[in-house]
Design an enzyme around this catalytic site. Structure first.
Site, mmCIF file in Angstrom:
data_model
loop_
_atom_site.group_PDB
_atom_site.id
_atom_site.type_symbol
_atom_site.label_atom_id
_atom_site.label_comp_id
_atom_site.label_asym_id
_atom_site.label_seq_id
_atom_site.Cartn_x
_atom_site.Cartn_y
_atom_site.Cartn_z
ATOM 1 N N ASN A 235 -39.577 10.830 28.601
ATOM 2 C CA ASN A 235 -39.768 9.654 27.752
ATOM 3 C C ASN A 235 -40.696 8.680 28.445
ATOM 4 O O ASN A 235 -40.795 8.684 29.666
ATOM 5 C CB ASN A 235 -38.436 8.931 27.536
ATOM 6 C CG ASN A 235 -37.565 9.624 26.514
ATOM 7 O OD1 ASN A 235 -38.010 10.532 25.828
ATOM 8 N ND2 ASN A 235 -36.329 9.195 26.424
ATOM 9 N N ASP A 304 -33.176 12.586 24.613
ATOM 10 C CA ASP A 304 -32.090 12.954 23.699
ATOM 11 C C ASP A 304 -31.789 14.446 23.758
ATOM 12 O O ASP A 304 -30.655 14.858 23.605
ATOM 13 C CB ASP A 304 -32.471 12.558 22.264
ATOM 14 C CG ASP A 304 -32.453 11.040 22.099
ATOM 15 O OD1 ASP A 304 -31.527 10.423 22.654
ATOM 16 O OD2 ASP A 304 -33.368 10.496 21.463
ATOM 17 N N LYS A 314 -42.780 30.114 35.724
ATOM 18 C CA LYS A 314 -43.771 29.506 34.839
ATOM 19 C C LYS A 314 -44.050 30.416 33.636
ATOM 20 O O LYS A 314 -44.286 31.619 33.814
ATOM 21 C CB LYS A 314 -45.067 29.253 35.614
ATOM 22 C CG LYS A 314 -46.115 28.552 34.785
ATOM 23 C CD LYS A 314 -47.389 28.297 35.584
ATOM 24 C CE LYS A 314 -48.439 27.674 34.684
ATOM 25 N NZ LYS A 314 -49.738 27.565 35.316
ATOM 26 N N PRO A 332 -25.820 14.803 26.707
ATOM 27 C CA PRO A 332 -24.660 13.925 26.491
ATOM 28 C C PRO A 332 -25.126 12.474 26.401
ATOM 29 O O PRO A 332 -26.104 12.091 27.046
ATOM 30 C CB PRO A 332 -23.812 14.149 27.747
ATOM 31 C CG PRO A 332 -24.729 14.732 28.759
ATOM 32 C CD PRO A 332 -25.804 15.467 28.009
ATOM 33 N N ASP A 333 -24.470 11.695 25.580
ATOM 34 C CA ASP A 333 -24.797 10.271 25.491
ATOM 35 C C ASP A 333 -24.025 9.550 26.606
ATOM 36 O O ASP A 333 -22.811 9.339 26.510
ATOM 37 C CB ASP A 333 -24.436 9.716 24.114
ATOM 38 C CG ASP A 333 -25.014 8.322 23.915
ATOM 39 O OD1 ASP A 333 -24.903 7.492 24.842
ATOM 40 O OD2 ASP A 333 -25.605 8.073 22.848
ATOM 41 N N ILE A 334 -24.756 9.212 27.651
ATOM 42 C CA ILE A 334 -24.121 8.649 28.856
ATOM 43 C C ILE A 334 -23.444 7.314 28.521
ATOM 44 O O ILE A 334 -22.281 7.080 28.863
ATOM 45 C CB ILE A 334 -25.179 8.453 29.970
ATOM 46 C CG1 ILE A 334 -25.868 9.787 30.269
ATOM 47 C CG2 ILE A 334 -24.545 7.869 31.222
ATOM 48 C CD1 ILE A 334 -27.131 9.669 31.093
ATOM 49 N N PHE A 354 -29.257 -0.526 25.766
ATOM 50 C CA PHE A 354 -30.619 -0.915 25.385
ATOM 51 C C PHE A 354 -31.042 -0.111 24.165
ATOM 52 O O PHE A 354 -30.587 1.013 23.975
ATOM 53 C CB PHE A 354 -31.601 -0.650 26.532
ATOM 54 C CG PHE A 354 -31.801 -1.841 27.420
ATOM 55 C CD1 PHE A 354 -30.824 -2.208 28.330
ATOM 56 C CD2 PHE A 354 -32.964 -2.598 27.336
ATOM 57 C CE1 PHE A 354 -31.000 -3.309 29.147
ATOM 58 C CE2 PHE A 354 -33.151 -3.707 28.155
ATOM 59 C CZ PHE A 354 -32.173 -4.065 29.058
ATOM 60 N N LYS A 368 -26.912 0.356 16.404
ATOM 61 C CA LYS A 368 -26.708 1.086 17.664
ATOM 62 C C LYS A 368 -25.554 0.499 18.470
ATOM 63 O O LYS A 368 -24.781 1.211 19.101
ATOM 64 C CB LYS A 368 -27.993 1.048 18.484
ATOM 65 C CG LYS A 368 -28.051 2.117 19.553
ATOM 66 C CD LYS A 368 -29.454 2.346 20.047
ATOM 67 C CE LYS A 368 -30.267 3.180 19.068
ATOM 68 N NZ LYS A 368 -31.610 3.464 19.545
ATOM 69 N N LYS A 372 -22.622 2.927 19.543
ATOM 70 C CA LYS A 372 -22.365 3.219 20.962
ATOM 71 C C LYS A 372 -21.043 2.601 21.422
ATOM 72 O O LYS A 372 -20.533 2.931 22.485
ATOM 73 C CB LYS A 372 -23.496 2.665 21.833
ATOM 74 C CG LYS A 372 -24.872 3.201 21.467
ATOM 75 C CD LYS A 372 -25.286 4.337 22.342
ATOM 76 C CE LYS A 372 -26.642 4.861 21.904
ATOM 77 N NZ LYS A 372 -27.073 6.013 22.682
HETATM 78 O O1 C5P Z 1 -29.565 6.521 21.213
HETATM 79 P P1 C5P Z 1 -30.602 5.811 21.998
HETATM 80 O O2 C5P Z 1 -31.286 6.695 23.010
HETATM 81 O O3 C5P Z 1 -31.598 5.041 21.225
HETATM 82 O O4 C5P Z 1 -29.769 4.708 22.792
HETATM 83 C C1 C5P Z 1 -30.316 3.923 23.790
HETATM 84 C C2 C5P Z 1 -29.242 3.456 24.750
HETATM 85 O O5 C5P Z 1 -28.334 4.516 25.045
HETATM 86 C C3 C5P Z 1 -29.826 3.052 26.064
HETATM 87 O O6 C5P Z 1 -28.969 2.091 26.624
HETATM 88 C C4 C5P Z 1 -29.791 4.359 26.851
HETATM 89 O O7 C5P Z 1 -29.797 4.136 28.245
HETATM 90 C C5 C5P Z 1 -28.484 4.963 26.384
HETATM 91 N N1 C5P Z 1 -28.482 6.421 26.332
HETATM 92 C C6 C5P Z 1 -27.663 7.134 27.181
HETATM 93 N N2 C5P Z 1 -27.596 8.514 27.107
HETATM 94 C C7 C5P Z 1 -28.338 9.178 26.212
HETATM 95 C C8 C5P Z 1 -29.175 8.475 25.326
HETATM 96 C C9 C5P Z 1 -29.235 7.098 25.424
HETATM 97 O O8 C5P Z 1 -27.003 6.520 28.028
HETATM 98 N N3 C5P Z 1 -28.275 10.480 26.168
#
Ligand code: C5P
Length: 432
Positions: A235, A304, A314, A332-334, A354, A368, A372
């Site tokens: 990203n 994501d 390679k 995973p969504d941390i 964020f 969001k 979240k």
């Molecule tokens: O879903 P999105 O990526 O837009 O969400 C952004 C927020 O979620 C940020 O705070 C980012 O650090 C956190 N995030 C995360 N793990 C992910 C995706 C996003 O902690 N896999």
């Protein structure tokens, strides 16, 4: 009442060049910079320059020994003020330089502070201008800050360590020393901190300790998801915002752990840093650290998705024009994981997320925050923030929206730290 679109447009439209207020954190500070004898005097030149650049007014005072290492002419040129070296200097109307120089100062900073000078200070000796001025300073209003510099044996000597302890007990702010090669050819503790480290220490010294007692965990930068050993997806993120928050939280008195994706930024002084590459590594590092934290700020731009099967070797282009088939799995969504943990749910861990959006910032940030499960969501327009030194933020919480207008990331980080301190009840919020 502004519409969503108007609020967003305002954030975007403010012309960077017209309104950006570059931070001069030491603007208006009057610093008496004292130099005592030591080879580290050469670093005092750079230090003086940095202080002036930060907006401070610098008055240099040197001992006779310091003038053996660097000339008053150099220090005058860099500070823009005549240098004082003698208590008998007749330029002062009342002939009392030791009184006049310190009365309006915000701090006396001795850099380098020699072992001998520290020994003099603890005894209240006052046989030349600099020590005389330190003794004569108003204790309550003019802090004394020392940046020691000496050979490693001198630093480790019980006499010096006793003197440092006594100076601290007397209310003097004694900075640490650096480690490494010394001018004498030996290696060890005792080097004077570098100019930029001393400037960081001054920022910290003058920052209100609104996060005292807190342990802040921050993610920053992008993640990198390997396709094969030489390719990957990532990203856009420089890490500047997350690193600025780490620095600001440290200045505000917090213990700070920073988990960073691949960035090329120096570690803020006093911050614990763990480097990771992929989202899975960042997830694991956060899981390890979160149980010790009281505030979690997810500033990282986490990928994501990651390639479902990263190739071990390679992937070769064979000239046939065929392209590889890539399939992805979701990372995973941390943030959501941490925000839904028991400690976060019980109010022991305050979570901040964020959102970097390209449009409809308020709408996306509001949604969001709920999705979240975080009390505070910080929105920004990605394309006008990536890699820049400035940004504009929109804070969204259960009560509504607050705009932090375009400014440096340094200043925005300080404002965000204040906003967090208010929300966790670390500072009193005045009712209007
Ligand atoms: O879903 P999105 O990526 O837009 O969400 C952004 C927020 O979620 C940020 O705070 C980012 O650090 C956190 N995030 C995360 N793990 C992910 C995706 C996003 O902690 N896999």
């Amino acid at each position: 009442m502004q519409s969503t679109r108007e609020v967003e447009n305002e954030i975007i439209k403010v012309s960077r060049s017209a309104t950006l207020r570059f931070m001069n954190d030491l603007a208006g500070k009057r610093i008496v910079l004292g130099l005592t004898g030591g080879i580290a005097c050469f670093k005092a030149a750079e230090l003086c320059r940095s202080l002036v650049k930060e907006g401070a007014e610098v008055q240099v005072v040197m001992t006779e020994a310091a003038a053996q290492f660097i000339t008053p002419v150099t220090m005058q040129a860099l500070s823009g003020q005549p240098v004082f070296t003698s208590q008998w200097d007749a330029r002062e109307g009342n002939n009392m330089a030791h009184i006049n120089l310190s009365r309006n100062a915000d701090a006396i900073l001795i850099a380098p502070a020699s072992a001998d000078f520290m020994a003099k200070l603890i005894h209240g000796k006052a046989d030349e201008l600099l020590s005389l001025m330190c003794l004569a300073r108003p204790l309550q209003t003019v802090p004394l800050i020392l940046a020691p510099a000496m050979n490693r044996e001198m630093w480790a000597h019980p006499a010096t360590q006793r003197n440092v302890a006594q100076l601290r007990a007397d209310g003097t702010h004694v900075l640490g020393v650096g480690q490494g090669e010394q001018a004498c050819g030996e290696t060890g503790d005792g080097r004077m901190l570098e100019a930029e480290e001393i400037v960081e220490e001054l920022h910290a010294f003058w920052t209100p300790k609104v996060l005292q007692g807190q342990h802040v965990l921050i993610t920053a930068g992008p993640t990198y998801e390997a396709i094969d050993p030489v390719r990957g997806i990532t990203n856009l993120s420089s890490g500047k915002m997350g690193f600025a928050i780490a620095r600001a939280a440290r200045y505000a008195g917090a213990q700070v752990s920073l988990i960073s994706g691949p960035v090329s930024l120096p570690t803020p002084r006093g911050v614990d840093r763990v480097d990771v590459r992929s989202a899975l590594q960042m997830h694991d590092a956060v899981q390890m650290a979160a149980p010790l934290a009281s505030i979690f700020i997810a500033a990282a731009a986490v990928a994501d998705w990651r390639p479902a099967n990263a190739a071990g070797q390679k992937i070769k282009k064979d000239g046939s024009g065929e392209t590889p088939e890539l399939s992805f799995v979701e990372n995973p969504d941390i943030l959501a994981t941490v925000a839904h943990s028991e400690r976060a749910q019980n109010g022991k861990l305050f979570c901040v997320g964020f959102a970097a959006e390209s449009h409809d910032l308020l709408m996306h940030a509001t949604a969001k925050r709920v999705r979240k499960g975080v009390p505070l969501l910080v929105g920004n327009i990605g394309p006008s923030a990536f890699g820049q030194d400035d940004n504009a933020l929109l804070l969204v919480d259960a009560k509504g929206v607050k705009e932090l207008p375009r400014d440096t990331k340094t200043k925005l980080a300080q404002d965000l730290v204040l906003e967090i301190a208010k929300r966790i009840g670390n500072i009193e919020v005045k009712k209007t």
